[in-house]
Design an enzyme around this catalytic site. Structure first.
Site, PDB file in Angstrom:
ATOM      1  N   ASP A 288       0.855  -1.186   0.000  1.00 40.73           N
ATOM      2  CA  ASP A 288       0.000   0.000   0.000  1.00 40.73           C
ATOM      3  C   ASP A 288       0.900   1.248   0.000  1.00 40.73           C
ATOM      4  OD1 ASP A 288      -2.186   1.657   0.016  1.00 40.73           O
ATOM      5  OD2 ASP A 288      -3.236   0.598   1.613  1.00 40.73           O
TER       6      ASP A 288
HETATM    7  C1  BGC Z   1      -5.168   3.075   0.278  1.00 43.10           C
HETATM    8  C2  BGC Z   1      -5.311   2.025  -0.797  1.00 43.10           C
HETATM    9  C3  BGC Z   1      -5.242   2.677  -2.159  1.00 43.10           C
HETATM   10  C4  BGC Z   1      -3.958   3.461  -2.264  1.00 43.10           C
HETATM   11  C5  BGC Z   1      -3.773   4.128  -3.610  1.00 43.10           C
HETATM   12  C6  BGC Z   1      -3.982   3.976   0.059  1.00 43.10           C
HETATM   13  O1  BGC Z   1      -3.960   5.056   0.936  1.00 43.10           O
HETATM   14  O2  BGC Z   1      -5.063   2.427   1.533  1.00 43.10           O
HETATM   15  O3  BGC Z   1      -6.524   1.336  -0.628  1.00 43.10           O
HETATM   16  O4  BGC Z   1      -5.345   1.697  -3.144  1.00 43.10           O
HETATM   17  O5  BGC Z   1      -3.932   4.461  -1.275  1.00 43.10           O
HETATM   18  O6  BGC Z   1      -4.655   5.151  -3.800  1.00 43.10           O
END
Ligand code: BGC
Length: 759
Positions: A288
């Site tokens: 993530d």
């Molecule tokens: C979130 C993810 C997301 C990623 C990209 C993160 O802050 O937890 O679910 O896919 O950002 O936007």
């Protein structure tokens, strides 16, 4: 010993080759094309492939990159961009990668296309409320068609985290509280995004996220520790990931949080052991956002190089935005050349994903601007959004048939700022959704009003602030009307990432507005707008009807009108219980029974609260209809073909309506306590007035298997009880079967699909 020797040999060859070349291992694990590339890539180019860079987090997606950034692409220093979009600007970027970098490796373009791209569908928790696999698949298919027309190859969806604590703001992004429902939804969404063949230019790679227990943070606070039993992890939280993997998900994302002290981004046992090892998942794993670097904050890595080594060794292939892999892994590899093995596997998996998407054969396939023009927000996409939205709404209460409003409903005062709030309807992940695309709740109610219905509006109060000055005007309007449609709840930015709340009541201004409107004594129909289950005991007591509309996307208004004016009978079902109060969460209908089961009527020492009933306000599976359904006897038989159950369901009302027939299981005696009820099947059916249909469920014994240890689920001999009904608290008929011991199963029981047929 062998490993040690080869490590030394690799270290020696690394030095001999110089810092920019990387001898390849694992070339045989991949296709000839990928293997060939692995042989030819320098260390720098390999590290570059692992790097996912952010195009921009703002709404103005930064798809036109600076010269420096383009040079980085020419050097092979980046494998993927996220938060970029647009067929034409991305075509130019792809062209630079393919034509101007040494090896011509195409880039992967990614975005969170979670509940629609330009055509925004209901938020996922609302989608879950349809209990309809064809809706889940069709909506994600359309999302993929639109996103791919805009140059995207990869979405970070579906979010398959099971969530039982509505304080956690991201409950809005998933399929709710139940592993069986969650597993079905996960599989259907993967099928929708990825279509029949990933190499087609209208399919995109799906990502099941956030592996493995992101939805159970302590106190409901986002990013917090998941301190849960191994049984809960394997029986409740992991099955949707298993189902996504079986459905062929091309990628998975690790969670930000830790499980009992082990951050998921560094959890070798779970990623390498369970996901890849036992389940055979061979797709790509992405961290993530910045999570690799955050291993330092977790306190398991001392510096960036160590953080990178931990994540890579655990099985993470791509580093979302932290730049640790691209900048700091080299140091880790020099210290521990065995990491070269993991590096090759990671690069190989990323190149394989690109190959599966067809990008080596036709890197420009996703950049047909004509498709982008014709597909985004196409009429048939909107039509599906409207139909799905009607099936997402859950009628929680309907006293004396307060709904639907027919001709002659008179003056209807629609009260609440949320009635005109287009942003809120776009929900938590709006991708390229625009507020001007949204038909608001008020617009829908006005446009759809039948003869003799006069729609009026007052704002009253906005959930985003404490300003109560509009309430007097709203009360005056209510007093002048025959009835009120009160639109209250949460705004879009109260749920979602980092939007956890310690209080599950509506925001203060919404409660004040509701109190004032109830005081008028007018009939009140509440339209609840929310991204999470809220504690709404006052509404439950005082409203004539409550329709939970969640956040519905671009067709919110017309869909609401369809339900409110009775064009369509409500049929959504709660995928998670609504609590009476914050202190009652987390709650699930499928808790273990306790040695002192709760007895709400007796003042004894039982598993209950002293100040509240232990039951939820609205239970899992609940949802009323404008019609009524009767259930016949549940008939069960168990033979070599498996467990077969069937039940007749009749529409006893006077209008066409959908019923969601739900099948629950109970194992009353086992080597460990079993949940009081477990969803094991469901089927949405449409019945005309007076019509009867028979629903058949086919199960296999492994669906009763109980987790023993990773990779081993025990199928016990004994009696199983099955219940069929309209919700987890409205069971209409029961039957039992005897199961012979079937040894063990490797598959999470809740991830196995119950086949259903309707006659
Ligand atoms: C979130 C993810 C997301 C990623 C990209 C993160 O802050 O937890 O679910 O896919 O950002 O936007």
């Amino acid at each position: 010993m062998l490993k040690f020797v080869s490590a030394i040999a690799m270290a020696a060859s690394l030095v001999a080759c110089g810092p920019t070349e990387a001898p390849s291992t694992h070339v045989d694990a991949f296709s000839p094309r990928v293997s060939d590339l692995l042989e030819r890539m320098t260390l720098e180019e390999k590290l570059g492939q692992l790097h996912q860079a952010a195009g921009g987090r703002s709404r103005n997606l930064n798809s036109r990159l600076t010269d420096d950034e383009l040079d980085r692409v020419r050097r092979g220093g980046v494998g993927s961009y996220l938060h970029v979009a647009g067929a034409e600007p991305l075509a130019e970027l792809q062209r630079v990668a393919v034509e101007e970098s040494r090896l011509g490796i195409p880039l992967l373009f990614a975005m969170d296309v979670v509940h629609g791209y330009r055509t925004i569908f209901p938020v996922p928790i609302a989608m879950a409320s349809t209990w309809d696999e064809s809706d889940w698949e069709a909506a994600t298919r359309i999302s993929a068609e639109e996103a791919s027309a805009s140059g995207l190859h990869w979405t970070f969806a579906p979010m398959v985290d099971i969530a039982r604590d509505p304080r956690w703001g991201r409950i809005v992004e998933g399929g709710g509280s139940d592993p069986y429902l969650g597993a079905r939804m996960a599989a259907a969404q993967v099928a929708g995004y990825q279509g029949e063949d990933l190499a087609q230019a209208d399919t995109i790679l799906a990502t099941a996220k956030h592996f493995g227990a992101y939805g159970v943070p302590t106190g409901g606070r986002d990013y917090g520790t998941a301190d849960l039993s191994e049984r809960s992890l394997y029986e409740i939280y992991l099955p949707p990931f298993y189902a996504a993997s079986r459905a062929g998900a091309g990628s998975m994302m690790t969670a930000f949080n830790d499980i009992a002290g082990v951050p998921s981004t560094a959890n070798e046992t779970l990623i390498d052991g369970t996901l890849r090892g036992r389940w055979g998942f061979d797709g790509m794993i992405v961290s993530d956002w910045n999570a690799v670097a955050e291993l330092i904050n977790h306190g398991v890595a001392d510096n960036r190089a160590e953080a990178g080594a931990l994540a890579l060794r655990a099985g993470v292939d791509m580093d979302m935005t932290s730049s640790v892999f691209v900048n700091d892994l080299r140091v880790a590899i020099e210290a521990d050349p065995e990491l070269l093995d993991d590096l090759d596997l990671a690069v190989g998996r990323i190149l394989t994903a690109k190959e599966q998407l067809g990008l080596f054969d036709d890197p420009m396939a996703y950049h047909q601007t004509a498709r982008e023009t014709s597909e985004l927000l196409a009429q048939d996409h909107r039509a599906l959004a409207r139909a799905v939205s009607t099936r997402s709404m859950v009628l929680l209460k309907n006293e004396a048939d307060a709904l639907p409003l027919g001709e002659g409903a008179g003056r209807v005062a629609v009260i609440g700022a949320l009635a005109t709030d287009a942003w809120t309807q776009l929900g938590s992940w709006r991708a390229q959704g625009r507020p001007e695309d949204v038909i608001t709740l008020l617009d829908g109610l006005e446009a759809g009003a039948p003869e003799g219905v006069d729609v009026l509006h007052a704002i009253g109060a906005d959930p985003a602030d404490d300003d109560l000055s509009g309430i007097a005007e709203a009360v005056a309007l209510a007093e002048s009307a025959d009835r009120v449609v009160l639109v209250v709840g949460e705004g879009y930015d109260m749920s979602g990432e980092a939007r956890s709340r310690s209080d599950l009541f509506m925001p203060a201004s919404q409660r004040a507005l509701a109190d004032a409107i109830f005081e008028t004594g007018k009939p009140v129909i509440v339209i609840l707008v929310t991204g999470r289950p809220l504690a709404i005991p006052d509404l439950a007591e005082r409203a004539d009807a409550i329709l939970n509309a969640w956040m519905l996307g671009v067709e919110a208004g017309p869909a609401l009108a369809d339900i409110v004016y009775g064009e369509v009978s409500p049929s959504g079902r709660l995928p998670v219980s609504f609590p009476r109060t914050t202190g009652a969460v987390p709650y699930s209908y499928s808790e273990f029974p306790s040695g002192r089961p709760a007895d709400p009527d007796l003042d004894r020492d039982t598993n209950r609260y002293h100040d509240q009933p232990i039951t939820p306000l609205y239970p899992f599976g609940h949802g009323l209809s404008y019609s009524d359904f009767s259930y016949g006897e549940l008939v069960a038989q168990n033979d070599a073909a498996g467990i077969r159950l069937s039940v007749d369901v009749t529409n006893t009302g006077d209008r066409e309506a959908d019923e969601v027939v739900q099948l629950y299981m109970r194992d009353p005696l086992a080597f460990v306590a079993r949940p009081q009820l477990e969803l094991r099947g469901y089927r949405r059916i449409t019945l005309m007035p007076g019509e009867q249909r028979t629903v058949h469920f086919h199960l296999i014994p492994a669906q009763s298997a109980i987790f023993e240890r990773p990779g081993s689920w025990r199928i016990e001999a004994g009696e199983l009880l099955f219940h069929v009904g309209s919700s987890s608290a409205d069971l209409r008929s029961s039957a039992s079967v005897h199961v012979e011991s079937g040894g063990t199963s490797e598959v999470p029981a809740t991830a196995i699909e119950t086949r259903t047929e309707v006659e």
